[in-house]
Design a protein around this motif. Structure first.
Motif, short mmCIF file in Angstrom:
data_model
loop_
_atom_site.label_atom_id
_atom_site.label_comp_id
_atom_site.label_asym_id
_atom_site.label_seq_id
_atom_site.Cartn_x
_atom_site.Cartn_y
_atom_site.Cartn_z
N SER A 28 79.86 18.16 -91.92
CA SER A 28 80.34 16.84 -92.35
C SER A 28 80.74 16.00 -91.14
CB SER A 28 81.53 16.99 -93.31
OG SER A 28 82.65 17.59 -92.67
N ALA A 29 81.35 16.64 -90.14
CA ALA A 29 81.75 15.90 -88.94
C ALA A 29 80.54 15.48 -88.11
CB ALA A 29 82.70 16.76 -88.10
N ALA A 30 79.54 16.35 -88.01
CA ALA A 30 78.33 15.99 -87.26
C ALA A 30 77.63 14.82 -87.92
CB ALA A 30 77.40 17.19 -87.16
N ARG A 31 77.63 14.78 -89.24
CA ARG A 31 77.03 13.65 -89.95
C ARG A 31 77.76 12.35 -89.60
NH1 ARG A 31 73.76 13.59 -94.28
NH2 ARG A 31 74.14 15.81 -94.69
N PHE A 32 79.10 12.42 -89.55
CA PHE A 32 79.90 11.26 -89.19
C PHE A 32 79.55 10.77 -87.79
CE2 PHE A 32 83.63 9.57 -87.00
CZ PHE A 32 84.04 8.55 -87.84
N VAL A 33 79.45 11.72 -86.83
CA VAL A 33 79.13 11.35 -85.45
C VAL A 33 77.75 10.71 -85.36
CG1 VAL A 33 78.71 12.26 -83.12
CG2 VAL A 33 80.65 13.10 -84.46
N ALA A 34 76.76 11.34 -86.00
CA ALA A 34 75.40 10.80 -85.96
C ALA A 34 75.34 9.39 -86.56
CB ALA A 34 74.44 11.74 -86.68
#
Length: 268
Positions: A195-201
Motif C-alpha cells: 500500500s505504501a509503495a502504491r502511494f509513492v509511485a
C-alpha cells in the motif's frame, strides 16, 4: 530503464555484517546516475542505519518505513502515516506480558519498550536506534503508535502470533545480522509495503507496471505482488523463489543483477 525501484533492506542489501557492501553501493550509484529513483522499502524505523541508507539512496525521495505504516523523506518529513487503534495496543501489551515476550511500540520519532532484554538491546545496537523504557499501557493510551514489533526466539513466534487482532495485519521477517531472533510487525489492516509503495509511485507519477521491487522475505510479498518487475534474493523462502524471478544470494550481492536489469529495461 525502469524509473523506480523499491529496495528491501535486511537480507536484500544489508548482509550478515549489518551493512551494505561496497559493490552494492557502487551499483546503486550507477543506477542513480542513470536516473533511476531508489526507494527504501523496509520494516525498520526511520532512524539509525535505515535512515542513513535512505539518505544515501535518495535524500529527497519518499521511502517506506515500518512495513508501510510510515512514508517519509530521508530527513524524517512525514508524507503519510497510519496508526494502530488504542484498544488493539492494549491487547498486545496484555498478551506480551502473559507469554513473557518482548514487544516494542514505534511512533514516528520514538521506540518504546517495557522491559529491556538482550534481544531488543542487540537489535537496537545493530540498527543503531534508541530505545525508551516506559510502561506500554501508558504508551498505548497517550502516543500515536504506527507499529508494534515482536522480537522473539523462533520457537516463540507461534505464541506471539496467537493473538487475533481483527483490525491489524502482521508481517514476519528476519535479518542475517540478527540470526538469533525473528520479528513480526503489527500494522493497521490494509497497511503494508504494498500500500505504501502504491502511494509513492502515485506521488511520483510512475505506473506500478514500470516499477521493480527487490525483497527476500514474506513481509515483502505485498510489494512484490503489485509491481511489474518483482525480484527476490536467492536465499529467500521457497514460496517466494517459486513465484518470482530469483537473483543470487545476499552474500553474492544478488541485488546488483536486478539493478542492471532495471537500467537495461526498455518500454515496449
Amino acid at each position: 530503464m525502469l524509473p523506480l525501484v523499491f529496495l528491501d533492506l535486511d537480507g536484500t542489501i544489508i548482509g550478515t555484517d549489518g551493512g551494505v557492501s561496497d559493490a552494492v553501493w557502487q551499483a546503486i550509484e550507477v543506477a542513480h546516475a542513470a536516473g533511476i529513483i531508489l526507494a527504501a522499502c523496509t520494516g525498520r524505523a526511520c532512524q539509525g542505519v535505515a535512515q542513513q541508507i535512505a539518505q544515501r539512496l535518495a535524500p529527497h525521495t519518499a521511502h517506506v518505513f515500518h512495513n508501510g505504516a510510515l512514508v517519509a523523506n530521508a530527513d524524517g518529513h512525514i508524507l503519510q502515516s497510519h496508526t494502530l487503534e488504542r484498544a488493539e495496543l492494549a491487547r498486545l501489551v496484555e498478551h506480551a506480558r502473559t507469554i513473557g515476550a518482548t514487544i516494542e511500540f514505534y511512533t514516528a520519532d520514538a521506540i518504546y519498550v517495557e522491559q529491556l532484554d538482550w534481544r531488543c538491546e542487540h537489535h537496537a545496537e545493530v540498527l543503531q536506534i534508541e530505545l525508551t523504557r516506559r510502561d506500554l499501557d501508558d504508551v498505548a493510551q497517550s502516543e500515536d503508535v504506527l507499529r508494534a514489533h515482536w522480537i522473539v526466539a523462533p520457537e516463540q513466534l507461534e505464541a506471539a502470533l496467537a493473538l487475533h487482532l481483527a483490525g491489524c495485519q502482521i508481517g514476519t521477517a528476519s535479518s542475517p545480522a540478527l540470526p538469533e531472533s525473528v520479528f513480526a510487525s503489527v500494522t493497521r489492516a490494509g497497511v503494508s509495503k504494498g500500500s505504501a509503495a502504491r502511494f509513492v509511485a502515485d506521488a511520483l507519477g510512475v505506473a506500478l507496471e514500470h516499477t521493480m521491487a527487490i525483497g527476500d522475505s514474506h513481509g515483502d510479498l505485498p510489494v512484490l505482488e503489485i509491481v511489474g518487475h518483482p525480484r527476490v534474493m536467492g536465499d529467500a523462502p521457497g514460496e517466494l523463489t517459486r513465484r518470482f524471478a530469483t537473483l543470487a544470494s545476499i552474500s553474492q550481492d544478488g541485488v546488483i543483477e536486478a539493478l542492471r536489469e532495471a537500467m537495461m529495461w526498455k518500454k515496449r
